[in-house]
Write a protein that holds these residues in place. Structure first.
Motif, PDB file in Angstrom:
ATOM      1  N   LEU A  57      44.134  40.129  40.384  1.00 48.73           N
ATOM      2  CA  LEU A  57      43.440  41.256  41.010  1.00 48.73           C
ATOM      3  C   LEU A  57      43.076  42.314  39.974  1.00 48.73           C
ATOM      4  O   LEU A  57      41.983  42.884  40.021  1.00 48.73           O
ATOM      5  CB  LEU A  57      44.314  41.862  42.107  1.00 48.73           C
ATOM      6  N   LEU A  60      40.050  41.074  38.092  1.00 47.40           N
ATOM      7  CA  LEU A  60      38.830  41.141  38.896  1.00 47.40           C
ATOM      8  C   LEU A  60      38.394  42.577  39.131  1.00 47.40           C
ATOM      9  O   LEU A  60      37.194  42.876  39.143  1.00 47.40           O
ATOM     10  CB  LEU A  60      39.063  40.430  40.230  1.00 47.40           C
ATOM     11  N   ALA A  61      39.339  43.477  39.308  1.00 42.79           N
ATOM     12  CA  ALA A  61      39.004  44.873  39.567  1.00 42.79           C
ATOM     13  C   ALA A  61      38.342  45.539  38.371  1.00 42.79           C
ATOM     14  O   ALA A  61      37.647  46.553  38.520  1.00 42.79           O
ATOM     15  CB  ALA A  61      40.263  45.651  39.968  1.00 42.79           C
ATOM     16  N   LEU A  87      39.524  43.712  47.328  1.00 42.48           N
ATOM     17  CA  LEU A  87      38.324  43.727  46.497  1.00 42.48           C
ATOM     18  C   LEU A  87      37.116  44.226  47.292  1.00 42.48           C
ATOM     19  O   LEU A  87      37.126  44.232  48.528  1.00 42.48           O
ATOM     20  CB  LEU A  87      38.051  42.317  45.955  1.00 42.48           C
ATOM     21  N   ALA A  91      32.527  40.889  46.691  1.00 38.60           N
ATOM     22  CA  ALA A  91      33.290  39.919  45.908  1.00 38.60           C
ATOM     23  C   ALA A  91      32.992  38.503  46.409  1.00 38.60           C
ATOM     24  O   ALA A  91      32.629  38.294  47.578  1.00 38.60           O
ATOM     25  CB  ALA A  91      34.778  40.212  46.008  1.00 38.60           C
TER      26      ALA A  91
END
Length: 237
Positions: A57, A60-61, A87, A91
């Motif tokens: 996470l 991805l963030a 997200l 996404a």
């Protein structure tokens, strides 16, 4: 220490184990009964963050645009579902598993759950993150999947996968793991023997010098203590 070498030519090789095709392997008890990745969540004791050494996470963030994550051998998809709740709405999350979730549930709008063999499936896009948490242990052509997965990465994407070199064998059953790790490193992968983990940064097209010839589901337990598949290869001419 010299790399593993294929069996010498010029004389008949000793008999090796009976090798299965992809379809036969997927019907075997070792693969069909795999529960390795069924309930693993995103963070915590039994989690992707712990197994991969970093929080998916968080990776991805940090993406400047719509984040995308492909999880191979995703099991119940619990980690993907947890990520979907944290997200942005743009996404793209994709889970691919031979069996898929055993308890069907509605998927979040950002999540696509694909029930398919990773030997035959291919995405129509690239991803910022590609993961395979202990899934390669049940795949016949592990090296072929890694080569294809490298091409599914975005130019600045990240691939994380568990890999057991001891499961890679030549046609006669002799060890080919050191040769495999050497070829993977030459192709750009990093390998941590301590964590049994491969890392690749940046998508690319590559061809490893191995030709897959079949799988042995009777290879026995690997470093996890669970029964796993042996992947057998010849050198590619």
């Amino acid at each position: 220490m010299p790399p593993d070498l294929p069996p010498p030519s010029g004389s008949p090789p000793p008999p090796g184990p009976r090798l299965l095709s992809g379809d036969e392997l997927e019907r075997s008890s070792v693969v069909a009964n795999n529960t390795m990745n069924r309930e693993r969540g995103l963070v915590g004791v039994n989690s992707y963050a712990r197994e991969l050494g970093q929080d998916p996470l968080a990776h991805l963030a940090s993406r400047p645009a719509a984040p995308s994550w492909l999880d191979l051998c995703s099991g119940e998809g619990r980690a993907l579902r947890e990520a979907a709740g944290a997200l942005p709405a743009d996404a793209v999350l994709t889970g691919v598993d031979l069996v898929g979730p055993l308890v069907p549930r509605p998927s979040p709008p950002t999540l696509e759950e694909v029930v398919a063999s990773v030997d035959h499936w291919a995405p129509a896009r690239t991803y910022d993150l590609v993961t395979c948490v202990h899934g390669l242990h049940y795949v016949g052509d592990q090296l072929g999947l890694l080569a294809r997965a490298a091409s599914w990465l975005a130019p600045d994407g990240l691939l994380l996968a568990h890999f057991d070199p001891d499961s890679v064998r030549w046609a006669d059953g002799s060890a080919a793991g050191r040769a495999a790790v050497s070829a993977l490193r030459a192709a750009g992968f990093d390998y941590s023997a301590r964590h049994h983990r491969l890392t690749l940064r940046g998508g690319r097209s590559l061809a490893l010098p191995f030709r897959y010839i079949g799988a042995d589901p009777a290879a026995g337990p690997n470093y996890t203590g669970q029964p796993a598949v042996g992947s057998h290869y010849e050198t590619r001419a």
